[in-house]
Write a protein that holds these residues in place. Structure first.
Motif, PDB file in Angstrom:
ATOM      1  N   UNK A 427      70.124  57.529  15.433  1.00 13.52           N
ATOM      2  CA  UNK A 427      71.379  57.815  14.743  1.00 13.52           C
ATOM      3  C   UNK A 427      72.180  58.777  15.601  1.00 13.52           C
ATOM      4  N   UNK A 428      73.501  58.739  15.461  1.00 11.92           N
ATOM      5  CA  UNK A 428      74.342  59.699  16.163  1.00 11.92           C
ATOM      6  C   UNK A 428      74.699  60.833  15.208  1.00 11.92           C
ATOM      7  N   UNK A 429      73.858  61.882  15.195  1.00 16.79           N
ATOM      8  CA  UNK A 429      74.158  63.086  14.423  1.00 16.79           C
ATOM      9  C   UNK A 429      73.868  64.297  15.300  1.00 16.79           C
ATOM     10  N   UNK A 430      74.409  65.451  14.907  1.00 22.78           N
ATOM     11  CA  UNK A 430      74.261  66.646  15.734  1.00 22.78           C
ATOM     12  C   UNK A 430      72.908  67.319  15.599  1.00 22.78           C
ATOM     13  N   UNK A 431      72.263  67.155  14.426  1.00 22.30           N
ATOM     14  CA  UNK A 431      70.953  67.767  14.250  1.00 22.30           C
ATOM     15  C   UNK A 431      70.091  66.878  13.366  1.00 22.30           C
ATOM     16  N   UNK A 432      68.842  67.278  13.162  1.00 24.48           N
ATOM     17  CA  UNK A 432      67.905  66.438  12.413  1.00 24.48           C
ATOM     18  C   UNK A 432      68.259  66.336  10.925  1.00 24.48           C
ATOM     19  N   UNK A 433      68.532  67.449  10.212  1.00 24.43           N
ATOM     20  CA  UNK A 433      68.843  67.318   8.777  1.00 24.43           C
ATOM     21  C   UNK A 433      70.071  66.453   8.488  1.00 24.43           C
ATOM     22  N   UNK A 434      71.034  66.425   9.404  1.00 24.26           N
ATOM     23  CA  UNK A 434      72.260  65.631   9.183  1.00 24.26           C
ATOM     24  C   UNK A 434      71.973  64.140   9.078  1.00 24.26           C
ATOM     25  N   UNK A 435      70.826  63.690   9.602  1.00 22.91           N
ATOM     26  CA  UNK A 435      70.485  62.262   9.533  1.00 22.91           C
ATOM     27  C   UNK A 435      70.340  61.808   8.085  1.00 22.91           C
ATOM     28  N   UNK A 436      69.821  62.696   7.220  1.00 20.29           N
ATOM     29  CA  UNK A 436      69.633  62.344   5.807  1.00 20.29           C
ATOM     30  C   UNK A 436      70.982  62.092   5.143  1.00 20.29           C
ATOM     31  N   UNK A 437      71.905  63.036   5.309  1.00 19.60           N
ATOM     32  CA  UNK A 437      73.219  62.875   4.680  1.00 19.60           C
ATOM     33  C   UNK A 437      74.007  61.734   5.305  1.00 19.60           C
ATOM     34  N   UNK A 438      73.806  61.484   6.580  1.00 18.61           N
ATOM     35  CA  UNK A 438      74.516  60.385   7.254  1.00 18.61           C
ATOM     36  C   UNK A 438      74.108  59.045   6.648  1.00 18.61           C
ATOM     37  N   UNK A 439      72.813  58.834   6.407  1.00 16.81           N
ATOM     38  CA  UNK A 439      72.342  57.581   5.809  1.00 16.81           C
ATOM     39  C   UNK A 439      72.878  57.425   4.389  1.00 16.81           C
ATOM     40  N   UNK A 440      72.894  58.523   3.625  1.00 18.21           N
ATOM     41  CA  UNK A 440      73.414  58.459   2.253  1.00 18.21           C
ATOM     42  C   UNK A 440      74.910  58.174   2.266  1.00 18.21           C
ATOM     43  N   UNK A 441      75.627  58.767   3.228  1.00 18.48           N
ATOM     44  CA  UNK A 441      77.070  58.503   3.361  1.00 18.48           C
ATOM     45  C   UNK A 441      77.356  57.045   3.698  1.00 18.48           C
ATOM     46  N   UNK A 442      76.415  56.378   4.369  1.00 17.15           N
ATOM     47  CA  UNK A 442      76.585  54.954   4.679  1.00 17.15           C
ATOM     48  C   UNK A 442      76.551  54.096   3.410  1.00 17.15           C
TER      49      UNK A 442
END
Length: 583
Positions: A427-442
């Protein structure tokens, strides 16, 4: 009764190269990965390749040959056996007396090879041992590239790539009105010689990309080395059309089309038995087409997990995660942060006869024997989602999805993880925790995200100081703003922080790159927070409480270990306050 052979681990401990605890860890790793203990210990970073070679020499009662020393190199006589055998099997002859030959090998347990060589060379063989890396370096240094695109004339980094003869040849062949008469196909064409020089030099300088950028009055040539673009030369504007046409012709692109972006690939021999893959991208710009060539080396993703930059505890966690039977493991970071290399290094460990591995990639950059790789082709409907649905019917153990780009791909990947597959993706995110919110935002349901993800790892690539020239920095040479950004006090830094020193081998003082990581393991509290759609700040706080070391913390450890510099860690880790401070 014959005495049993000494154990390799015991010999390494007795030599002081490692300790019993590391030997036990390596034995478990070797058993799980189907490797020998020596390979596992090198990969884990417990010992050096030379340590294992010396221990093998004692174990098999053979002589050890140090090919990193002038004395060891002087004993080698490459002309005694065919060059093809040396390069194919990484062997080096020392001497031949009558029907006996002294031969340097790296694997004393490869009995089949020794038997084949006895038959092929019609001699009895007295094997000796050297480190495989040292053998490889000797071969590369001794057998300079022949029958390849390599130009025999070396050009130093401060000289222009356009020699007088090339310049004169192109100048005399140019039609002043249309510039169409330059030969871009013939092997002896001046433009071909120029490109040969560019490609060879870029590969030899360890560049990852070649950038050819048309300007108003010139064509700028840049190489990206260790993640940083460096200007190499300014080529005459009149060469622009011929330079672009030559590469587009080689890459199978439409030479006449200059209005839309195009992609292509070129495979070229760069020395004996070494073929380099160049991925070509042309994009129309104001002054002409900008061309980028990504250099894909065949061994770039087979560097071993330990060489990626893992600290010991992170490597242990990583090895456990990639051996889980199911779930999703995500690697995050910006473009060019080494995500593909990390995932392929994991696949290389798992690539065994008892595992079926399938990948969906766009594009397939590296070819791996034993792995089923699928190339996305949007034009015919062969998309990530279509490949994923099809591969689930292939009963794989491990699935790699090049990137989770949308809700559909994410949901299929999660379903695969929940039905007993181990899924790797990026995934293209700045840090590890942001991956969770990025998937939910999808648009993926939070309970699916919370239940399927096993771990998320963020990473960046930092330049590594060249061991041969780095020096301890004096207190007045250390910029305190960079120390503050990575959480180091001047007292902690004194006598432990190194500075880059340019040298002939490394003009920047850096050579190569390693990754810094932050590993977020999903526990019950983080899963519950993900289910409740908690913000990134809360997820990050929980992850740190659960033992996650932030990127900058991993970078700080590498600074204190003399691997890199504070400004390099601050540059890539995007720490707070960095904006406006770091150029």
């Amino acid at each position: 009764m014959a005495r049993s052979r000494k154990k390799l681990g015991e010999i390494l401990v007795r030599h002081g190269a490692t300790n019993s605890a590391q030997v036990e860890k390596a034995l478990k790793m070797a058993a799980g990965a189907g490797k020998r203990i020596g390979e596992a210990m090198i990969e884990a970073g417990f010992v050096k390749e030379k340590d294992v070679a010396k221990a093998l020499a004692e174990q098999f009662k053979m002589d050890y040959v140090d090919l990193s020393s002038p004395e060891g190199i002087a004993t080698i006589q490459p002309d005694l056996i065919p060059e093809e055998l040396i390069k194919k099997h990484f062997i080096l002859p020392q001497s031949k007396t009558g029907n006996r030959m002294s031969l340097v090998v790296h694997d004393p347990m490869n009995i089949e090879l020794l038997d084949m060589l006895r038959f092929r060379l019609n001699v009895e063989i007295d094997p000796k041992i050297a480190a495989k890396g040292d053998i490889k370096v000797f071969i590369e240094n001794h057998f300079r590239a022949g029958g390849s695109i390599v130009d025999s004339k070396e050009i130093s980094a401060d000289q222009s790539l356009v020699t007088e003869s090339i310049d004169r040849s192109i100048d005399s062949s140019v039609d002043r009105s249309m510039d169409k008469s330059i030969d871009v196909a013939g092997d002896d064409a001046p433009i071909v010689k120029l490109w040969n020089r560019i490609l060879t030099e870029a590969v030899n300088m360890r560049a990852s990309d070649i950038h050819l950028e048309p300007m108003a009055d010139r064509v700028r040539l840049r190489y990206r080395i260790d993640g940083v673009c460096m200007e190499r030369d300014n080529l005459p504007k009149r060469m622009q059309r011929a330079l672009l046409s030559r590469i587009k012709l080689m890459a199978g692109m439409n030479i006449a089309e200059k209005r839309i972006p195009q992609d292509g690939r070129v495979k070229l021999p760069m020395g004996d038995d070494v073929v380099i893959d160049f991925r070509v991208s042309a994009c129309p710009t104001y002054h002409g087409e900008s061309l980028v060539m990504r250099i894909l080396r065949p061994d770039a993703v087979r560097i071993g997990l330990a060489n990626l930059g893992f600290e010991e505890e992170n490597l242990e966690v990583f090895n456990k995660i990639i051996r889980r039977p199911n779930g999703i493991f995500l690697v995050t970071g910006p473009t060019g942060s080494g995500k593909t290399t990390t995932l392929y290094s994991a696949l290389d460990v798992l690539n065994r006869p008892d595992k079926k591995i399938i990948t969906a990639e766009d594009p397939v950059e590296y070819n791996f024997e034993g792995i089923n790789q699928c190339q996305v082709k949007e034009s015919i409907g062969f998309t990530f989602s279509a490949i994923l649905r099809s591969m689930l019917r292939q009963a794989p153990n491990v699935i790699l999805v090049g990137e989770i780009r949308d809700k559909e791909v994410g949901e299929i990947a999660i379903q695969a993880a929940l039905t007993g597959h181990l899924v790797f993706s990026t995934l293209h995110t700045n840090d590890a925790p942001s991956a969770i919110t990025r998937l939910i935002d999808m648009g993926i349901k939070p309970f699916l995200v919370a239940s399927s993800i096993q771990a998320v790892m963020a990473q960046r690539l930092i330049r590594v100081l060249h061991d041969g020239s780095k020096e301890l920095a004096e207190p007045h040479e250390i910029d305190h703003k960079f120390l503050r950004l990575i959480g180091l006090s001047p007292e902690e830094a004194e006598g432990r922080v190194y500075k880059p020193v340019p040298c002939a081998e490394s003009p920047t003082g850096y050579k190569g790159r390693k990754a810094i990581f932050e590993m977020m393991l999903m526990d019950s509290m983080i899963r519950e927070a993900a289910f409740k759609m908690a913000p990134v700040a809360e997820l990050r706080k929980l992850a740190i409480q659960n033992g996650m070391k932030p990127l900058v913390e991993d970078g700080k450890r590498k600074v204190l270990a003399g691997v890199t510099t504070p400004d390099e860690v601050a540059r890539v880790s995007q720490v707070e306050e960095a904006t406006g401070v770091i150029d």
